[in-house]
Design a protein around this motif. Structure first.
Motif, PDB file in Angstrom:
ATOM      1  N   PRO A 402      22.365  43.574 -20.209  1.00 58.01           N
ATOM      2  CA  PRO A 402      23.247  44.379 -19.859  1.00 58.01           C
ATOM      3  C   PRO A 402      24.540  44.349 -20.637  1.00 58.01           C
ATOM      4  CG  PRO A 402      22.868  42.737 -18.143  1.00 58.01           C
ATOM      5  CD  PRO A 402      21.736  42.575 -19.253  1.00 58.01           C
ATOM      6  N   ASP A 403      25.014  43.228 -21.370  1.00 59.52           N
ATOM      7  CA  ASP A 403      26.144  43.189 -21.944  1.00 59.52           C
ATOM      8  C   ASP A 403      26.183  43.525 -23.226  1.00 59.52           C
ATOM      9  OD1 ASP A 403      27.382  42.082 -19.720  1.00 59.52           O
ATOM     10  OD2 ASP A 403      27.098  39.771 -20.304  1.00 59.52           O
ATOM     11  N   PHE A 404      24.754  43.654 -23.930  1.00 60.72           N
ATOM     12  CA  PHE A 404      24.513  44.054 -25.392  1.00 60.72           C
ATOM     13  C   PHE A 404      23.741  45.443 -25.313  1.00 60.72           C
ATOM     14  CE2 PHE A 404      24.684  39.511 -24.828  1.00 60.72           C
ATOM     15  CZ  PHE A 404      25.878  39.325 -25.926  1.00 60.72           C
ATOM     16  N   ARG A 405      24.326  46.607 -24.693  1.00 59.36           N
ATOM     17  CA  ARG A 405      23.551  47.640 -24.610  1.00 59.36           C
ATOM     18  C   ARG A 405      23.610  48.180 -26.334  1.00 59.36           C
ATOM     19  NH1 ARG A 405      21.796  50.655 -20.525  1.00 59.36           N
ATOM     20  NH2 ARG A 405      22.892  49.176 -18.996  1.00 59.36           N
TER      21      ARG A 405
END
Length: 409
Positions: A402-405
């Motif tokens: 989720p932090d590296f979309r």
């Protein structure tokens, strides 16, 4: 008793190593596919090992080892539902291991066949139909097919018995045939072919894929080493040596042939070459000398490069190369038993060919029926919107990173 304990401990260690292969398959598959489908692939892999063990306990083990009666055709037998507590209490069950260990070791193998299919159909298959396929294929087809050889069935009853030490055909080709049929019925991913030419769809984490292959190689110590079915020092040592040499040769030759053909040093080809060498040696790992093992692995490595090209030319989309690795090298490794090593000879080669064809028939027919019926009823492929946006969001409502979309399409 001391011998039984030693053998049993070795078999349990090998069971743990084969279990660890599921981490290898998961890493390899998510590494070679896009990040938007990571949760989906991990879910399938976890489902396969969990449902696989339950099915093998309830049905599979007794379907695979039914104890064929003398004079039976050796095609089908069933020793009843569930595990046999009376047999488990009998320490004379086998010199190599107890009943419980036998069940668990064989159960780990059972789940592997569906895992092979998971990689080939990645990024476009509906999760529900895939789960139904897994239940039927692991629950019924794999153990039934396995009984033909490992359960003492008709392939084992031949004058020159079919030989498959640890499953080049019984595990890898059984998964590979189903992968081929599934890929044909599913069709390629959006964007894989433009104007008839294959386009690379890079995986999101080659480091994960590399870790997956190294874990699989480690797991193969249990896959082949445990298939000795005892801790016999001479046979287990030889088996591990031939397994490692074939893997090394497969990797080196695949990288070399790939470089000569495409003029680049392709790491994914190197990795699949290692797996091809491992699959190739698996049928005869205990029958080969070191030189035989290197030759079998080297040929498997070369086969991989050409098989991947042919599969592309046929417009079949296999994101992880499962068909080339498990099916094509599985067939090669099975036939190699009749060409190299202690069993080499024309009669053995014919027997190997009969085995390969027998498994082709049951696997092609059964997997086609399962997937075709689902295709015509519930559908097996996700919608275009779901495929473009990723299965993680649509099938699972989750994001692996989720932090590296990334904006992936």
């Amino acid at each position: 008793m001391e011998l039984l304990t030693t053998n049993n401990v070795w078999m349990m260690i090998c069971t743990a190593l084969v279990f660890f292969m599921h981490a290898g398959f998961a890493f390899l598959e998510i590494g070679l596919t896009r990040q938007k489908n990571t949760i989906n692939i991990l879910f399938k892999n976890i489902f396969i090992i969990t449902i696989g063990l339950l099915l093998y306990c309830l049905v599979g083990f007794n379907l695979m080892y039914p104890g064929f009666a003398e004079g039976s055709s050796g095609f089908f037998g069933f020793a009843g539902f569930g595990l046999d507590a009376a047999a488990a209490a009998d320490l004379a069950y086998n010199e190599g291991y107890t009943y419980w260990t036998d069940f668990l070791f064989q159960g780990m193998f059972a789940a592997t066949a569906a895992t092979i299919v998971s990689g080939a159909v990645a990024e476009r298959v509906k999760i529900g139909p895939f789960m139904i396929f897994t239940i039927i294929y692991v629950g019924i087809i794999y153990p039934l097919a396995g009984s033909w050889k490992w359960g003492g069935g008709f392939l084992d009853m031949r004058d020159t018995p079919f030989y498959d030490f640890a499953g080049s055909t019984l595990v890898h080709s059984v998964g590979g045939w189903a992968a081929l049929i599934a890929v044909c019925l599913l069709g390629p991913r959006i964007g894989k072919f433009k104007d008839g030419k294959p386009q690379a769809i890079p995986g999101h984490s080659i480091p994960l894929a590399t870790a997956g292959v190294l874990i699989l190689w480690l797991g193969w110590f249990g896959f082949n080493g445990g298939s000795v079915l005892s801790a016999d020092p001479a046979l287990t040592s030889l088996t591990l040596v031939t397994t490692c040499l074939a893997a090394a040769a497969g990797g080196v030759i695949a990288a070399l042939v790939s470089f000569l053909k495409f003029k680049n040093l392709d790491l994914t080809m190197f990795l699949n070459g290692i797996l091809g060498g491992l699959v190739g040696i698996t049928a005869g790992a205990d029958q080969m000398g070191p030189t035989d093992a290197i030759l079998i692995g080297a040929i498997a490595g070369a086969i991989i490069v050409f098989a991947v090209s042919v599969i592309d030319r046929l417009r079949l989309d296999d994101p992880v190369g499962a068909i080339a690795v498990h099916l094509v090298c599985g067939i090669w490794g099975t036939l190699a038993v009749g060409i190299f090593g202690a069993l080499a000879g024309w009669d053995q080669f014919v027997s190997q060919l009969v085995g390969v064809l027998s498994y082709a028939v049951i696997c092609i027919v059964s997997s086609f029926l399962i997937f075709f019926v689902m295709k015509k009823t519930v559908g097996i492929r996700v919608s275009e919107k779901e495929e473009l946006e990723g299965l993680d969001a649509h099938e699972h409502g989750m994001d692996a990173y989720p932090d590296f979309r990334l904006n992936e399409h």
